[in-house]
Scaffold this motif. Structure first.
Motif, short mmCIF file in Angstrom:
data_model
loop_
_atom_site.label_atom_id
_atom_site.label_comp_id
_atom_site.label_asym_id
_atom_site.label_seq_id
_atom_site.Cartn_x
_atom_site.Cartn_y
_atom_site.Cartn_z
N CYS A 1 74.08 68.86 21.73
CA CYS A 1 73.58 67.49 21.64
C CYS A 1 74.23 66.81 20.44
O CYS A 1 74.19 67.33 19.32
N ARG B 1 73.15 57.46 16.66
CA ARG B 1 71.97 56.58 16.59
C ARG B 1 71.84 55.86 15.25
O ARG B 1 70.87 55.12 15.05
N TYR C 1 72.50 59.48 22.62
CA TYR C 1 72.82 60.88 22.40
C TYR C 1 73.61 61.41 23.59
O TYR C 1 73.38 61.05 24.74
N TYR D 1 74.37 63.18 18.36
CA TYR D 1 73.69 61.90 18.16
C TYR D 1 74.66 60.80 17.72
O TYR D 1 75.58 61.04 16.94
#
Length: 339
Positions: free
Chosen positions: A101, A105, A88, A103
């Motif tokens: 933020c 992932r 992140y 991501y």
């Protein structure tokens, strides 16, 4: 005591200081993730803390493992395999500009987990606590079923199970979260939420509250805790309450319902260095206190103080000791130098 947490350990990439993504040519690399943050705090508090996840066997996967080992977290139940560590990117906010933020992932090792990766009978042997968050089932695949399997194994051994709802809109919708978490809820003894998650996941909101404008009604959250316990059978409920004046200044407090009575912590007026991991540090403080059989007031005060201190520390991990938390609990919030 042996504590077990289960979730994803992520590589955190962040511009230095208050630089924005678009203006920096370098990123600092650290590790973090909700359940790993709890595990590390518990290790710092003197618990025998085990973290369970899945990580690749290559060097970055090993760096992730090492980031926990050096603080005393036990890693022998980490499954190894898959191709990537989740990432992140975090951009630190300032004043009226919020943090961001992003991501990366999808397809991470833990997201591709299968039930065969985790031997819960072995992992939970002689354990005194099991903790996970709503982030883990939100990663999809077999993880919702794996979470239920882990919680069921803990239930059968009489091990308390705590879950921080931790709703993440970038991972799933509110409807998806509710459908999944309502299946998991019967296995959970202690539900932990922030001022928004109970509404986002279970549709239970505090009256007379305006989160965006920093207006929180503490008595309204007492009612939220009671509703959560009554509707889903949680034995205990904790709710953290954050009033964001701006990105650099927050007010922080919490309540804890022990099944009979609600307890409110003191409110902290915080200058924020890094708010990521704030809720996780609260979870760890609460778990540590309940393992010591502290009463409700002491438990919520310790947990809130631990979280307050985390907001002063760079990175995901709350690197404070029991003594430092108790120093704040006992009333010294001056920040004066100790020597």
């Amino acid at each position: 005591m042996k504590t077990v947490t289960f979730g994803e350990l992520l590589l955190r990439l962040q511009p230095e200081g208050y630089y924005r993504f678009v203006q920096t040519d370098r990123l600092t690399a650290t590790f973090g993730g909700a359940e790993a943050n709890v595990a590390l705090s518990l290790a710092n508090f003197g618990e025998e803390s085990f973290f369970v996840t899945k990580l690749p066997v290559h060097e970055i996967g090993q760096c992730a493992v090492n980031s926990l080992r050096k603080f005393g977290v036990r890693t022998e139940y980490i499954s190894r395999g898959g191709n990537r560590v989740g990432i992140y990117f975090n951009e630190r906010g300032a004043s009226q500009r919020p943090s961001k933020c992003i991501y990366d992932r999808a397809g991470s090792s833990v997201a591709m987990s299968t039930k065969s990766d985790y031997n819960w009978n072995l992992i939970l042997e002689n354990a005194s606590w099991f903790h996970f968050t709503g982030i883990t089932p939100a990663l999809g695949g077999e993880l919702p079923e794996i979470c239920i399997e882990a919680c069921s194994a803990a239930n059968s051994r009489g091990i308390p199970v705590s879950c921080d709802l931790n709703y993440r809109s970038k991972l799933w919708t509110k409807n998806q979260a509710r459908q999944t978490m309502e299946k998991i809820a019967p296995y959970v003894d202690i539900c932990i939420s922030n001022e928004e998650d109970a509404k986002d996941v279970f549709g239970i909101a505090a009256a007379d509250t305006d989160i965006e404008n920093g207006k929180l009604n503490a008595e309204g959250y007492k009612n939220v805790a009671l509703q959560l316990a009554e509707k889903y059978g949680f034995k205990k409920v904790a709710i953290t309450m954050r009033s964001s004046i701006n990105a650099n200044r927050n007010k922080w407090s919490a309540l804890f319902y022990d099944g009979k009575e609600c307890f409110f912590s003191r409110e902290y007026d915080m200058a924020v260095v890094d708010r990521l991991g704030g809720g996780d540090s609260f979870c760890a403080g609460l778990i540590h206190s309940l393992l010591k059989n502290e009463d409700g007031q002491k438990a919520v005060e310790f947990a809130s103080a631990a979280s307050c201190l985390k907001h002063s520390i760079e990175g995901d991990f709350n690197m404070v000791s029991v003594e430092e938390v108790e120093h704040l609990v006992n009333g010294d919030s001056s920040g004066r130098i100790l020597r």
